[in-house]
Scaffold this active site. Structure first.
Site, PDB file in Angstrom:
ATOM      1  CG  HIS A 111      -3.440   3.702   5.411  1.00 14.10           C
ATOM      2  ND1 HIS A 111      -3.640   2.665   6.279  1.00 14.10           N
ATOM      3  CD2 HIS A 111      -3.524   3.174   4.170  1.00 14.10           C
ATOM      4  CE1 HIS A 111      -3.820   1.554   5.608  1.00 14.10           C
ATOM      5  NE2 HIS A 111      -3.753   1.831   4.324  1.00 14.10           N
ATOM      6  CG  HIS A 156      -9.251  -1.986   3.641  1.00 11.90           C
ATOM      7  ND1 HIS A 156      -9.104  -3.326   3.952  1.00 11.90           N
ATOM      8  CD2 HIS A 156      -8.105  -1.629   3.017  1.00 11.90           C
ATOM      9  CE1 HIS A 156      -7.933  -3.751   3.534  1.00 11.90           C
ATOM     10  NE2 HIS A 156      -7.293  -2.739   2.971  1.00 11.90           N
TER      11      HIS A 156
HETATM   12  O1  G3P Z   1      -2.867   2.497  -0.744  1.00 15.61           O
HETATM   13  C1  G3P Z   1      -1.974   2.052   0.212  1.00 15.61           C
HETATM   14  C2  G3P Z   1      -2.548   0.978   1.077  1.00 15.61           C
HETATM   15  O2  G3P Z   1      -3.778   1.414   1.559  1.00 15.61           O
HETATM   16  C3  G3P Z   1      -2.727  -0.337   0.372  1.00 15.61           C
HETATM   17  O3  G3P Z   1      -3.065  -1.372   1.226  1.00 15.61           O
HETATM   18  O4  G3P Z   1      -4.637  -2.952   2.274  1.00 15.61           O
HETATM   19  O5  G3P Z   1      -4.232  -0.742   3.332  1.00 15.61           O
HETATM   20  O6  G3P Z   1      -5.536  -0.908   1.242  1.00 15.61           O
HETATM   21  P1  G3P Z   1      -4.429  -1.493   2.057  1.00 15.61           P
HETATM   22 CA    CA Z   2      -5.933   1.312   0.726  1.00 14.31          CA
END
Ligand code: G3P
Ligand code: CA
Length: 239
Positions: free
Chosen positions: A6, A48
């Site tokens: 992630h 992000h």
């Molecule tokens: O794609 C999964 C996750 O990354 C979604 O939430 O806020 O971490 O981008 P966020």
């Molecule tokens: Ca994400």
């Protein structure tokens, strides 16, 4: 069950940097999740937040700066120099690198706050340039954005992101003609998983950062876990 990092290996390295992506690969991840937005001059960059403040030494909105301006910032400044200087990556830089690996990339279109006109076309152009068509999953919390990109590139794999506990997510995702559901992992009860699977929809879930959850999700038959510690997930899956 596959193991996706992630924002790269963001549990130990600065999120959404080439360093975090390389470290995820070295840790044995099967894939990488990352977030894309557009600069003022229309370049696709990996970051992000809509604002620069949390992860870089800049302030204000990503979309108010040109790429040249953004490239002067350090996306690892919170590590106080311990990780060197790591610029905000361009999506093209990432594509050029990942094309030489066997990693699958989950590109999250960060179009939930600002729709970023043409981001779908720009991402698609780069995926084609680097021949990544079969190594990508496109997702977004903005389901209109997913469907816009699906119009342009119908053969790619797509996922609908969701943070809440939908009643019948499998029926919803199937009605959109999309292959994958990308929910918050806490919402995955056995009943929900059964409903989604009854529609032949894959389940790729976030953000999975503890061993117990990895084991629970494996037992539920989840397809991909997306988490900050690909080393931990790899170890647990090998047990
Ligand atoms: O794609 C999964 C996750 O990354 C979604 O939430 O806020 O971490 O981008 P966020
Ligand atoms: Ca994400």
């Amino acid at each position: 069950m596959l193991n996706f990092a992630h924002r790269g290996f963001s549990g130990k390295y600065p999120e959404n940097t080439m360093l975090a992506f390389r470290k995820a690969w070295e840790a044995g991840a099967d894939g990488i999740e990352l977030d894309v937005q557009l600069t003022k001059d229309g370049q696709v960059v990996i970051i992000h937040d809509e604002k620069l403040d949390r992860t870089t030494n800049g302030t204000g909105n990503v979309r108010d700066y040109t790429l040249a301006e953004l490239r002067k910032l350090d996306a690892s400044y919170i590590y106080a120099g311990q990780m060197g200087v790591n610029p905000i990556p361009t999506f093209e830089e990432y594509c050029a690198w990942v094309a030489g690996t066997d990693l699958v990339t989950n590109v999250e279109l960060k179009t939930g706050v600002y729709p970023y006109p043409d981001i779908e076309e720009k991402v698609w152009d780069l995926l084609q340039k680097y021949h990544l068509e079969n190594k990508v999953i496109i997702s977004s919390f903005n389901h209109f954005s997913v469907l816009r990109m699906k119009e342009l590139a119908p053969k790619l794999k797509y996922g609908l992101l969701e943070e809440s506990w939908l009643l019948n997510p499998g029926a919803y995702v199937a009605s959109a003609g999309v292959a994958c559901y990308h929910p918050y992992h806490g919402s995955l009860t056995p009943e929900t998983v059964a409903e989604v699977k009854s529609h032949n929809i894959e389940i790729n879930t976030f953000t999975v950062n503890d061993e117990e959850s990895v084991k629970r999700l494996r037992a539920l038959g989840i397809d991909i876990v997306i988490g900050n510690f690909p080393d931990m997930v790899k170890r647990v899956l090998a047990e």
